[in-house]
Design an enzyme around this catalytic site. Structure first.
Site, PDB file in Angstrom:
ATOM      1  N   TYR A   1       5.093   1.563   2.749  1.00 53.59           N
ATOM      2  CA  TYR A   1       4.461   2.377   2.060  1.00 53.59           C
ATOM      3  C   TYR A   1       3.045   2.969   2.759  1.00 53.59           C
ATOM      4  O   TYR A   1       2.758   2.123   3.515  1.00 53.59           O
ATOM      5  CB  TYR A   1       4.111   2.423   0.454  1.00 53.59           C
ATOM      6  CG  TYR A   1       2.873   1.274   0.448  1.00 53.59           C
ATOM      7  CD1 TYR A   1       1.794   1.835   0.278  1.00 53.59           C
ATOM      8  CD2 TYR A   1       3.245  -0.086   0.372  1.00 53.59           C
ATOM      9  CE1 TYR A   1       0.799   0.726   0.306  1.00 53.59           C
ATOM     10  CE2 TYR A   1       2.561  -0.922   0.439  1.00 53.59           C
ATOM     11  CZ  TYR A   1       0.989  -0.618   0.165  1.00 53.59           C
ATOM     12  OH  TYR A   1      -0.099  -1.537   0.083  1.00 53.59           O
TER      13      TYR A   1
ATOM     14  N   PHE B   1       2.036   9.242  -1.953  1.00 49.92           N
ATOM     15  CA  PHE B   1       2.524   8.051  -1.440  1.00 49.92           C
ATOM     16  C   PHE B   1       3.635   8.686  -0.445  1.00 49.92           C
ATOM     17  O   PHE B   1       4.734   9.196  -1.021  1.00 49.92           O
ATOM     18  CB  PHE B   1       2.981   7.075  -2.360  1.00 49.92           C
ATOM     19  CG  PHE B   1       1.759   6.026  -3.029  1.00 49.92           C
ATOM     20  CD1 PHE B   1       1.401   5.087  -2.288  1.00 49.92           C
ATOM     21  CD2 PHE B   1       1.481   6.558  -4.158  1.00 49.92           C
ATOM     22  CE1 PHE B   1       0.286   4.436  -2.837  1.00 49.92           C
ATOM     23  CE2 PHE B   1       0.437   5.745  -4.977  1.00 49.92           C
ATOM     24  CZ  PHE B   1      -0.283   4.803  -4.205  1.00 49.92           C
TER      25      PHE B   1
ATOM     26  N   PHE C   1      -5.830   5.372   2.062  1.00 46.38           N
ATOM     27  CA  PHE C   1      -6.686   4.216   1.565  1.00 46.38           C
ATOM     28  C   PHE C   1      -5.646   2.908   1.824  1.00 46.38           C
ATOM     29  O   PHE C   1      -6.316   1.639   1.558  1.00 46.38           O
ATOM     30  CB  PHE C   1      -6.952   4.131   0.013  1.00 46.38           C
ATOM     31  CG  PHE C   1      -5.621   4.530  -0.843  1.00 46.38           C
ATOM     32  CD1 PHE C   1      -4.992   3.588  -1.127  1.00 46.38           C
ATOM     33  CD2 PHE C   1      -5.285   5.855  -1.105  1.00 46.38           C
ATOM     34  CE1 PHE C   1      -3.948   3.935  -2.184  1.00 46.38           C
ATOM     35  CE2 PHE C   1      -4.161   6.190  -1.959  1.00 46.38           C
ATOM     36  CZ  PHE C   1      -3.662   5.022  -2.449  1.00 46.38           C
ATOM     37  N   ASP C   2      -4.460   2.990   2.145  1.00 44.00           N
ATOM     38  CA  ASP C   2      -3.850   1.749   2.503  1.00 44.00           C
ATOM     39  C   ASP C   2      -2.319   2.011   2.903  1.00 44.00           C
ATOM     40  O   ASP C   2      -1.738   3.091   2.847  1.00 44.00           O
ATOM     41  CB  ASP C   2      -3.463   1.071   0.798  1.00 44.00           C
ATOM     42  CG  ASP C   2      -2.916  -0.471   1.174  1.00 44.00           C
ATOM     43  OD1 ASP C   2      -2.966  -0.898   2.169  1.00 44.00           O
ATOM     44  OD2 ASP C   2      -2.483  -0.901   0.072  1.00 44.00           O
TER      45      ASP C   2
ATOM     46  N   TYR D   1      -4.146   4.861 -11.295  1.00 48.44           N
ATOM     47  CA  TYR D   1      -4.980   3.969 -11.935  1.00 48.44           C
ATOM     48  C   TYR D   1      -5.773   4.513 -12.960  1.00 48.44           C
ATOM     49  O   TYR D   1      -7.176   3.913 -12.979  1.00 48.44           O
ATOM     50  CB  TYR D   1      -6.061   3.584 -10.419  1.00 48.44           C
ATOM     51  CG  TYR D   1      -5.026   2.841  -9.408  1.00 48.44           C
ATOM     52  CD1 TYR D   1      -4.921   1.317  -9.699  1.00 48.44           C
ATOM     53  CD2 TYR D   1      -4.586   3.314  -8.519  1.00 48.44           C
ATOM     54  CE1 TYR D   1      -4.330   0.794  -8.588  1.00 48.44           C
ATOM     55  CE2 TYR D   1      -3.852   2.673  -7.510  1.00 48.44           C
ATOM     56  CZ  TYR D   1      -3.635   1.421  -7.540  1.00 48.44           C
ATOM     57  OH  TYR D   1      -2.973   0.677  -6.662  1.00 48.44           O
TER      58      TYR D   1
ATOM     59  N   ILE E   1       1.778   0.085 -10.272  1.00 44.50           N
ATOM     60  CA  ILE E   1       1.395   1.349 -11.039  1.00 44.50           C
ATOM     61  C   ILE E   1       2.684   2.004 -11.760  1.00 44.50           C
ATOM     62  O   ILE E   1       3.659   1.881 -11.445  1.00 44.50           O
ATOM     63  CB  ILE E   1       0.672   2.360 -10.307  1.00 44.50           C
ATOM     64  CG1 ILE E   1       1.539   2.932  -9.127  1.00 44.50           C
ATOM     65  CG2 ILE E   1      -0.976   1.810  -9.751  1.00 44.50           C
ATOM     66  CD1 ILE E   1       0.843   3.938  -8.231  1.00 44.50           C
TER      67      ILE E   1
END
Length: 262
Positions: free
Chosen positions: A110, A184, A121-122, A167, A141
């Site tokens: 991902y 995502f 962010f990731d 979140y 999530i």
């Protein structure tokens, strides 16, 4: 009389023909539909369409009808980038106990972005290692617990996750701001019935397994001293001090001889 009759007949025939010719022009033109009529027609059409919607059609008869329009609170949306060629994804089945449950473990690559400004962010892709998680058991999530439905192994999908399914209102500072909608790009790498094996600890290097036989160089030419090391030669024990000889006693004075009698 013989002349008047043909003239009368001709006049009547001409009048009839004129009436037939002018009759269509005498018909008033249709009035344009009024706004009220158009509104009423549109409303009726809307009512007809609304009544034919599947949601209304399957509504049980015992549920009372309520007025108002349906509103959407939030929704998970997606785009299938590519359809995988592997098996179709399966959901976990939760029973009353762990023995009755059938948990599916998903392995996923991902990359996550903030929908507001595109900040990445990731990314497991950047790390080169996918993650594995139990699907549908609230370990990720909510958007991920349902976002892989209908995918095939090997497929890629873009998920548009509202903050309610990510979140929440508080976010996850400092990485995820409050009320942050997320995007995502995911790839379903594999599905398993068993959790992943624990990572194997790294094998120590061969050189580190055996102690070095080469003594480290001593600073200033002095051999290093270990706390357990013993001196090669024990220092000589100092000889005990000699016992001093007793001082000679003073000689006893001789007894003076008695004088002889004369």
């Amino acid at each position: 009389m013989k002349l008047i009759a043909p003239l009368l007949l001709l006049t009547l025939a001409g009048g009839s023909a004129l009436a037939q010719t002018t009759a269509p022009a005498a018909k008033p033109a249709a009035k344009p539909a009024t706004a009220a009529h158009r509104t009423a027609t549109g409303t009726a059409a809307h009512r007809t369409t609304a009544a034919a919607t599947p949601a209304e059609a399957v509504l049980p008869a015992n549920i009372p009808v309520v007025p108002g329009a349906k509103q959407a609170l939030y929704a998970l949306r997606y785009i299938d980038i590519s359809v995988g060629t592997g098996p179709l994804s399966e959901s976990s089945v939760l029973g009353t106990s762990q023995a009755d449950s059938k948990i599916k473990w998903y392995t996923v690559h991902y990359t996550g972005y903030l929908a507001k400004d595109g900040t990445k962010f990731d990314s497991s892709v950047d790390r080169g290692t996918p993650i594995t998680f139990p699907y549908g058991v609230q370990k990720v999530i909510p958007g991920w617990d349902t976002g892989f439905e209908g995918m095939h192994i090997g497929g890629k999908r873009r998920l548009f996750v509202p903050y309610q399914l990510a979140y929440g209102a508080s976010g996850r500072p400092p990485v995820i701001p409050a009320k942050a909608d997320l995007i995502f790009d995911v790839e379903l790498v594999g599905i398993s019935d068993n959790p992943p094996a624990p990572p194997t600890p790294p094998t120590p290097p061969a050189d580190a397994a055996k102690p070095s036989t080469t003594a480290p160089e001593s600073p200033a030419g002095t051999a290093p001293e270990s706390k357990d090391a013993k001196p090669a030669t024990a220092p000589a024990t100092p000889a005990p001090a000699a016992t001093p000889a007793p001082a000679p006693k003073p000689a006893t004075p001789a007894t003076p001889a008695k004088p002889e009698a004369k």
